[in-house]
Design an enzyme around this catalytic site. Structure first.
Site, PDB file in Angstrom:
ATOM      1  N   LYS A  52       0.834  -1.199   0.000  1.00 54.16           N
ATOM      2  CA  LYS A  52       0.000   0.000   0.000  1.00 54.16           C
ATOM      3  C   LYS A  52       0.874   1.256   0.000  1.00 54.16           C
ATOM      4  O   LYS A  52       0.599   2.227  -0.706  1.00 54.16           O
ATOM      5  CB  LYS A  52      -0.953  -0.015   1.206  1.00 54.16           C
ATOM      6  CG  LYS A  52      -2.076  -1.041   1.034  1.00 54.16           C
ATOM      7  CD  LYS A  52      -2.857  -1.353   2.289  1.00 54.16           C
ATOM      8  CE  LYS A  52      -3.866  -2.472   1.989  1.00 54.16           C
ATOM      9  NZ  LYS A  52      -4.597  -2.964   3.157  1.00 54.16           N
ATOM     10  N   GLN A  96      -4.972  -1.647   9.322  1.00 52.75           N
ATOM     11  CA  GLN A  96      -4.846  -2.982   8.727  1.00 52.75           C
ATOM     12  C   GLN A  96      -5.436  -4.035   9.656  1.00 52.75           C
ATOM     13  O   GLN A  96      -5.127  -4.091  10.844  1.00 52.75           O
ATOM     14  CB  GLN A  96      -3.366  -3.278   8.437  1.00 52.75           C
ATOM     15  CG  GLN A  96      -3.109  -4.567   7.678  1.00 52.75           C
ATOM     16  CD  GLN A  96      -3.669  -4.574   6.261  1.00 52.75           C
ATOM     17  OE1 GLN A  96      -3.735  -3.546   5.594  1.00 52.75           O
ATOM     18  NE2 GLN A  96      -4.101  -5.727   5.810  1.00 52.75           N
ATOM     19  N   ASP A 119     -11.404   2.424   3.443  1.00 54.11           N
ATOM     20  CA  ASP A 119     -11.743   1.000   3.317  1.00 54.11           C
ATOM     21  C   ASP A 119     -13.252   0.816   3.102  1.00 54.11           C
ATOM     22  O   ASP A 119     -13.692  -0.264   2.716  1.00 54.11           O
ATOM     23  CB  ASP A 119     -11.390   0.258   4.618  1.00 54.11           C
ATOM     24  CG  ASP A 119      -9.987  -0.334   4.600  1.00 54.11           C
ATOM     25  OD1 ASP A 119      -9.572  -0.823   3.542  1.00 54.11           O
ATOM     26  OD2 ASP A 119      -9.343  -0.333   5.672  1.00 54.11           O
TER      27      ASP A 119
HETATM   28  N1  GUN Z   1      -7.128  -7.009   5.782  1.00 55.02           N
HETATM   29  C1  GUN Z   1      -7.412  -7.759   4.678  1.00 55.02           C
HETATM   30  N2  GUN Z   1      -7.965  -7.004   3.707  1.00 55.02           N
HETATM   31  C2  GUN Z   1      -8.028  -5.747   4.208  1.00 55.02           C
HETATM   32  C3  GUN Z   1      -8.493  -4.507   3.676  1.00 55.02           C
HETATM   33  O1  GUN Z   1      -8.982  -4.399   2.545  1.00 55.02           O
HETATM   34  N3  GUN Z   1      -8.365  -3.435   4.490  1.00 55.02           N
HETATM   35  C4  GUN Z   1      -7.852  -3.517   5.755  1.00 55.02           C
HETATM   36  N4  GUN Z   1      -7.792  -2.419   6.480  1.00 55.02           N
HETATM   37  N5  GUN Z   1      -7.419  -4.646   6.274  1.00 55.02           N
HETATM   38  C5  GUN Z   1      -7.501  -5.751   5.502  1.00 55.02           C
END
Ligand code: GUN
Length: 284
Positions: A52, A96, A119
């Site tokens: 990211k 996350q 998200d």
């Molecule tokens: N963990 C697995 N996929 C995601 C996601 O799309 N966003 C976040 N914040 N955590 C994750």
């Protein structure tokens, strides 16, 4: 059979975001900013967070990483979210998941300002998606839709079967397919006759989290198979929820793992962050 190249589609999306970011900087003196919070040292989460951050760099965003120790308390984490909510140069906040067991992800998500919730996990944004009037779409399902669009795969009137009902993927995936007039079935661990249900699918989305769960006998000839899984097989090799080698020849289209849905999730995150920046700065 055609392999859907998630890396290529994702690169196209990120290039569009990069150009738009350049414009924001030039014309408005604004640089989009994303804060990524990671708690503890889950190796998979570390890889996602690094990817990211890399994507932010590529498109020209500012990214801030907040790596907190596994022993972080709920109060400390909520207090960081409050700080980030109030920071003008941060337009998007991503915590996350999964969080260490002693932390409550639900209250953390609810603490993020819906305007910075890139998200689209906050109840306000989930509700807006349900109503079809949203600012942000959840990253993985929206990434899947983008791939279907780029490959001109029609959804309208098709039998769409989603395996998995998580808040992150399965449920919103069903909703986005429904918005495009698919006939949607969401399957889960209590579904009876799963094989027969999957065999009806024109578009089959696997989001179960179990290596090679979808086998060739579950797939109709000519189906479009989208693999959201990210697992390790018996040899420790990265693999999806679909038994790719045996399923691929039955499909019209299939996404590989890696190089399928994964890169698309990040591309959507970039789209959401630039949109958040524009909304927060009143830019058209
Ligand atoms: N963990 C697995 N996929 C995601 C996601 O799309 N966003 C976040 N914040 N955590 C994750």
């Amino acid at each position: 059979m055609q392999i859907i190249d998630g890396k290529k589609v994702s690169a196209n999306v990120k290039e569009r975001v990069r150009l738009e970011c350049e414009r924001l900087v030039k014309e408005h003196g604004v640089t989009p900013g994303l804060a990524v919070v990671i708690v503890g040292d889950d190796p998979a989460s570390r890889v996602y967070v690094n990817n990211k951050k890399k994507a932010c760099e590529l498109v020209g965003f500012k990214s801030e990483e907040y790596a907190l120790p596994a022993e972080t308390t709920q109060e400390e984490l909520l207090s960081l979210v409050d700080t980030l909510n109030n920071k003008d140069d941060i337009n998007g906040i991503l915590v996350q998941l999964p969080l260490p067991k002693h932390l409550d992800d639900k209250s953390v998500i609810e603490r993020i300002s819906p305007k910075k919730d890139v998200d689209a996990f906050h109840a306000v944004n989930v509700g807006k998606i349900m109503l079809g009037e949203y600012d942000f779409l959840p990253c993985t399902p929206a990434g899947v839709m983008e791939m279907l669009h780029q490959y001109e795969i029609p959804v309208e009137g098709k039998q769409c079967v989603v395996i998995g009902r998580s808040n992150i993927v399965g449920k919103p995936m069903g909703m986005l397919l429904l918005h495009e007039n698919g006939t949607v079935t969401i399957c889960h661990s209590r579904t009876k006759n799963l094989k027969e249900v999957c065999q009806r699918a024109d578009i089959l989305v696997a989001a179960v989290g179990r290596a090679k769960f979808v086998t060739a006998d579950m797939v109709k000839d000519g189906a479009v198979v989208i693999d959201v899984g990210m697992n390790r097989d018996e040899n420790g090799k990265l693999c999806g929820d679909v038994d790719f080698e045996n399923v691929k020849d039955k499909c019209s289209y299939i996404t590989p793992v890696p190089g399928g849905v994964g890169p698309m999730t990040i591309a959507t995150l970039m789209k959401n962050t630039i949109k958040a920046c524009k909304i927060q700065n009143g830019i058209e």
